[in-house]
Design a protein around this motif. Structure first.
Motif, mmCIF file in Angstrom:
data_model
loop_
_atom_site.group_PDB
_atom_site.id
_atom_site.type_symbol
_atom_site.label_atom_id
_atom_site.label_comp_id
_atom_site.label_asym_id
_atom_site.label_seq_id
_atom_site.Cartn_x
_atom_site.Cartn_y
_atom_site.Cartn_z
ATOM 1 N N GLU A 75 -0.083 -6.896 1.200
ATOM 2 C CA GLU A 75 0.394 -6.057 0.092
ATOM 3 C C GLU A 75 -0.184 -4.648 0.197
ATOM 4 O OE1 GLU A 75 -0.623 -8.072 -3.493
ATOM 5 O OE2 GLU A 75 0.688 -9.798 -3.098
ATOM 6 N N GLY A 76 -1.447 -4.555 0.630
ATOM 7 C CA GLY A 76 -2.075 -3.250 0.781
ATOM 8 C C GLY A 76 -1.423 -2.419 1.867
ATOM 9 N N ALA B 35 -2.964 0.927 -2.514
ATOM 10 C CA ALA B 35 -3.325 0.276 -1.256
ATOM 11 C C ALA B 35 -4.837 0.140 -1.139
ATOM 12 C CB ALA B 35 -2.767 1.077 -0.084
ATOM 13 N N HIS B 36 -5.547 1.170 -1.543
ATOM 14 C CA HIS B 36 -7.009 1.130 -1.494
ATOM 15 C C HIS B 36 -7.555 0.006 -2.364
ATOM 16 C CE1 HIS B 36 -11.074 3.358 -2.357
ATOM 17 N NE2 HIS B 36 -11.215 2.325 -1.542
ATOM 18 N N GLU B 37 -7.017 -0.127 -3.577
ATOM 19 C CA GLU B 37 -7.472 -1.176 -4.490
ATOM 20 C C GLU B 37 -7.254 -2.566 -3.898
ATOM 21 O OE1 GLU B 37 -5.373 -0.569 -8.100
ATOM 22 O OE2 GLU B 37 -6.380 1.319 -8.605
ATOM 23 N N LEU B 38 -6.061 -2.769 -3.341
ATOM 24 C CA LEU B 38 -5.723 -4.081 -2.785
ATOM 25 C C LEU B 38 -6.605 -4.423 -1.579
ATOM 26 C CD1 LEU B 38 -1.834 -3.789 -2.970
ATOM 27 C CD2 LEU B 38 -3.247 -5.347 -4.317
ATOM 28 N N LEU B 39 -6.767 -3.474 -0.691
ATOM 29 C CA LEU B 39 -7.540 -3.735 0.524
ATOM 30 C C LEU B 39 -9.033 -3.862 0.234
ATOM 31 C CD1 LEU B 39 -5.495 -1.371 2.824
ATOM 32 C CD2 LEU B 39 -5.734 -3.843 3.123
ATOM 33 N N GLU B 40 -9.511 -3.134 -0.758
ATOM 34 C CA GLU B 40 -10.918 -3.267 -1.139
ATOM 35 C C GLU B 40 -11.179 -4.661 -1.701
ATOM 36 O OE1 GLU B 40 -13.944 0.044 -2.660
ATOM 37 O OE2 GLU B 40 -12.463 -0.529 -4.181
ATOM 38 N N LYS B 41 -10.231 -5.175 -2.492
ATOM 39 C CA LYS B 41 -10.355 -6.538 -3.009
ATOM 40 C C LYS B 41 -10.342 -7.547 -1.863
ATOM 41 C CE LYS B 41 -8.205 -5.811 -7.550
ATOM 42 N NZ LYS B 41 -7.006 -6.120 -8.391
ATOM 43 N N ALA B 42 -9.458 -7.305 -0.897
ATOM 44 C CA ALA B 42 -9.362 -8.218 0.243
ATOM 45 C C ALA B 42 -10.681 -8.312 0.991
ATOM 46 C CB ALA B 42 -8.247 -7.747 1.174
ATOM 47 N N VAL B 43 -11.329 -7.186 1.213
ATOM 48 C CA VAL B 43 -12.598 -7.170 1.949
ATOM 49 C C VAL B 43 -13.709 -7.827 1.138
ATOM 50 C CG1 VAL B 43 -14.403 -5.639 2.840
ATOM 51 C CG2 VAL B 43 -12.008 -5.193 3.391
ATOM 52 N N ASP C 114 -13.084 -10.648 7.454
ATOM 53 C CA ASP C 114 -11.702 -10.513 7.918
ATOM 54 C C ASP C 114 -11.530 -9.161 8.608
ATOM 55 O OD1 ASP C 114 -8.720 -9.731 7.640
ATOM 56 O OD2 ASP C 114 -8.745 -11.869 7.165
ATOM 57 N N ILE C 115 -11.289 -9.209 9.916
ATOM 58 C CA ILE C 115 -11.240 -7.978 10.716
ATOM 59 C C ILE C 115 -10.070 -7.093 10.328
ATOM 60 C CG2 ILE C 115 -11.082 -7.082 13.072
ATOM 61 C CD1 ILE C 115 -12.254 -9.821 13.954
ATOM 62 N N GLU C 116 -8.898 -7.702 10.154
ATOM 63 C CA GLU C 116 -7.708 -6.905 9.859
ATOM 64 C C GLU C 116 -7.836 -6.195 8.517
ATOM 65 O OE1 GLU C 116 -4.192 -5.057 10.622
ATOM 66 O OE2 GLU C 116 -5.509 -6.194 11.945
ATOM 67 N N ALA C 117 -8.400 -6.869 7.521
ATOM 68 C CA ALA C 117 -8.607 -6.237 6.218
ATOM 69 C C ALA C 117 -9.539 -5.039 6.347
ATOM 70 C CB ALA C 117 -9.176 -7.245 5.225
ATOM 71 N N ARG C 118 -10.581 -5.170 7.153
ATOM 72 C CA ARG C 118 -11.514 -4.057 7.395
ATOM 73 C C ARG C 118 -10.795 -2.871 8.030
ATOM 74 N NH1 ARG C 118 -16.723 -3.728 5.186
ATOM 75 N NH2 ARG C 118 -17.567 -5.833 5.062
ATOM 76 N N ARG C 119 -10.001 -3.175 9.067
ATOM 77 C CA ARG C 119 -9.303 -2.100 9.778
ATOM 78 C C ARG C 119 -8.356 -1.356 8.843
ATOM 79 N NH1 ARG C 119 -9.069 -5.486 14.853
ATOM 80 N NH2 ARG C 119 -7.273 -6.547 13.977
ATOM 81 N N GLU D 105 -8.234 2.550 7.472
ATOM 82 C CA GLU D 105 -7.072 3.430 7.623
ATOM 83 C C GLU D 105 -6.685 4.095 6.305
ATOM 84 O OE1 GLU D 105 -5.757 4.509 10.241
ATOM 85 O OE2 GLU D 105 -6.487 3.125 11.768
ATOM 86 N N VAL D 106 -6.664 3.321 5.227
ATOM 87 C CA VAL D 106 -6.248 3.908 3.951
ATOM 88 C C VAL D 106 -7.298 4.906 3.455
ATOM 89 C CG1 VAL D 106 -7.227 2.208 2.338
ATOM 90 C CG2 VAL D 106 -5.093 3.373 1.767
ATOM 91 N N LEU D 107 -8.560 4.636 3.727
ATOM 92 C CA LEU D 107 -9.606 5.591 3.362
ATOM 93 C C LEU D 107 -9.460 6.876 4.172
ATOM 94 C CD1 LEU D 107 -12.622 3.131 3.125
ATOM 95 C CD2 LEU D 107 -11.773 4.562 1.248
ATOM 96 N N TRP D 108 -9.121 6.745 5.436
ATOM 97 C CA TRP D 108 -8.926 7.919 6.295
ATOM 98 C C TRP D 108 -7.773 8.772 5.771
ATOM 99 C CZ3 TRP D 108 -11.897 9.854 10.040
ATOM 100 C CH2 TRP D 108 -11.354 10.828 10.892
#
Length: 323
Positions: free
Chosen positions: A65-66, A78-86, A92-97, A101-104
């Motif tokens: 979803e992120g 996207a940042h909120e979703l991926l931060e929750k995922a991590v 989880d490597i893909e969530a980190r990557r 990216e979204v932070l960049w």
């Protein structure tokens, strides 16, 4: 069904004991034993197969979803979703990557670098992740660390264009243009039509004074791009290269096309003014250089060119220099 096959094999062994069975009986016993052992082992494997935990499943769903939100340009969501995922699954490597990216893209490069470093720590042998980490380090000015990342990636996969490109760019930022060019050209062997590689290679060739080679490279870049989709940087460099090999009209055409793409840039307008002056269009040159100075009043080249144009203007000429 597998268990049923085992039962059938056992029944065959039990009933096929006629005198003429002979050696067939021995073979069937062996085959049945092997088949039965394999099937039982398989069943045991199926029973022991791990089920994905709820936390991992949730992490992956949030990651998907992120990424979708990031592709739509909704970076904050996207940042909120991926931060929750991590947080749910830190390993989880893909969530980190994807969080990196979204932070960049959101303008938080230092945080992005940290999360991509964490992704590298989780999977240090995944060359593309190592390359992306190096690219981010290069973006924040950590040239030595970026160079080290490039070396790691090349050692992992010597056919990865991004690894050679990263090392070439790191050398370029350090001022080692010859080594930069060698690595960029090596990267092109694995990805000959990559637009970013062609652009960087042509720029380094131009910096080294190899103007005809730069022109050949940038022409390949422009020719491999669909009409109307050429980048401003490519057209701009083509204009400079044309001018350097004494093709002023081609230089003017390319620089005019570049100036029509995106927001005006003072340096580009200045280069356009010089091309206009070179083909005998002082009025157009004056207008272009004024636009450059309107954007950056301290642009030294534009100030000098405007003074030169004013000196060369015949007294009383209207429309050339508007004071």
């Amino acid at each position: 069904r597998l268990c049923r096959w085992t039962a059938v094999a056992a029944t065959t062994i039990a009933t096929d004991r006629t005198p003429d069975a002979g050696r067939r009986f021995v073979v069937r016993v062996s085959l049945a034993a092997i088949l039965g052992a394999g099937i039982l082992s398989g069943c045991a494997t199926f029973r022991k197969q791990k089920v994905v935990s709820d936390s991992v499943a949730t992490c992956r769903q949030l990651s998907c979803e992120g990424v979708a939100a990031m592709e739509r340009g909704h970076l904050e969501h996207a940042h909120e979703l991926l931060e929750k995922a991590v947080k749910i699954s830190p390993g989880d490597i893909e969530a980190r990557r994807q969080l990196a990216e979204v932070l960049w893209r959101s303008g938080a490069p230092e945080e992005a670098v940290a999360h991509m470093q964490a992704a590298v720590n989780l999977d240090p042998r995944h060359a593309p992740t190592v390359v992306r980490s190096g690219e981010m380090l290069l973006g924040v000015g950590a040239y030595d660390r970026a160079l080290a990342r490039a070396e790691e990636a090349i050692a992992l996969d010597g056919t990865l264009a991004g690894a050679w490109a990263l090392r070439g760019r790191a050398y370029r930022y350090q001022g080692d243009l010859e080594r930069a060019l060698a690595d960029l050209q090596h990267a092109l062997q694995f990805s000959p039509n990559a637009s970013d590689l062609l652009q960087d290679t042509a720029e380094v060739q131009y910096q080294l004074g190899r103007h005809q080679r730069a022109l050949t490279t940038v022409q390949h870049l422009l020719n491999s791009t669909p009409p109307g989709s050429q980048s401003r940087e490519g057209l701009w460099l083509a204009g400079l290269a044309y001018g350097a090999v004494d093709r002023p009209q081609d230089a003017l055409t390319s620089l005019q096309a570049a100036a029509e793409i995106g927001e005006p840039h003072p340096e580009l307008l200045y280069q356009l003014a010089r091309a206009q002056q070179a083909v005998g269009l002082p009025a157009e040159a004056a207008n272009s250089v004024r636009q450059a100075l309107a954007m950056d009043g301290e642009h030294q080249g534009s100030r000098e060119l405007l003074a030169q144009l004013q000196t060369a203007t015949p007294p009383g000429a209207d429309g050339v220099i508007r004071r």
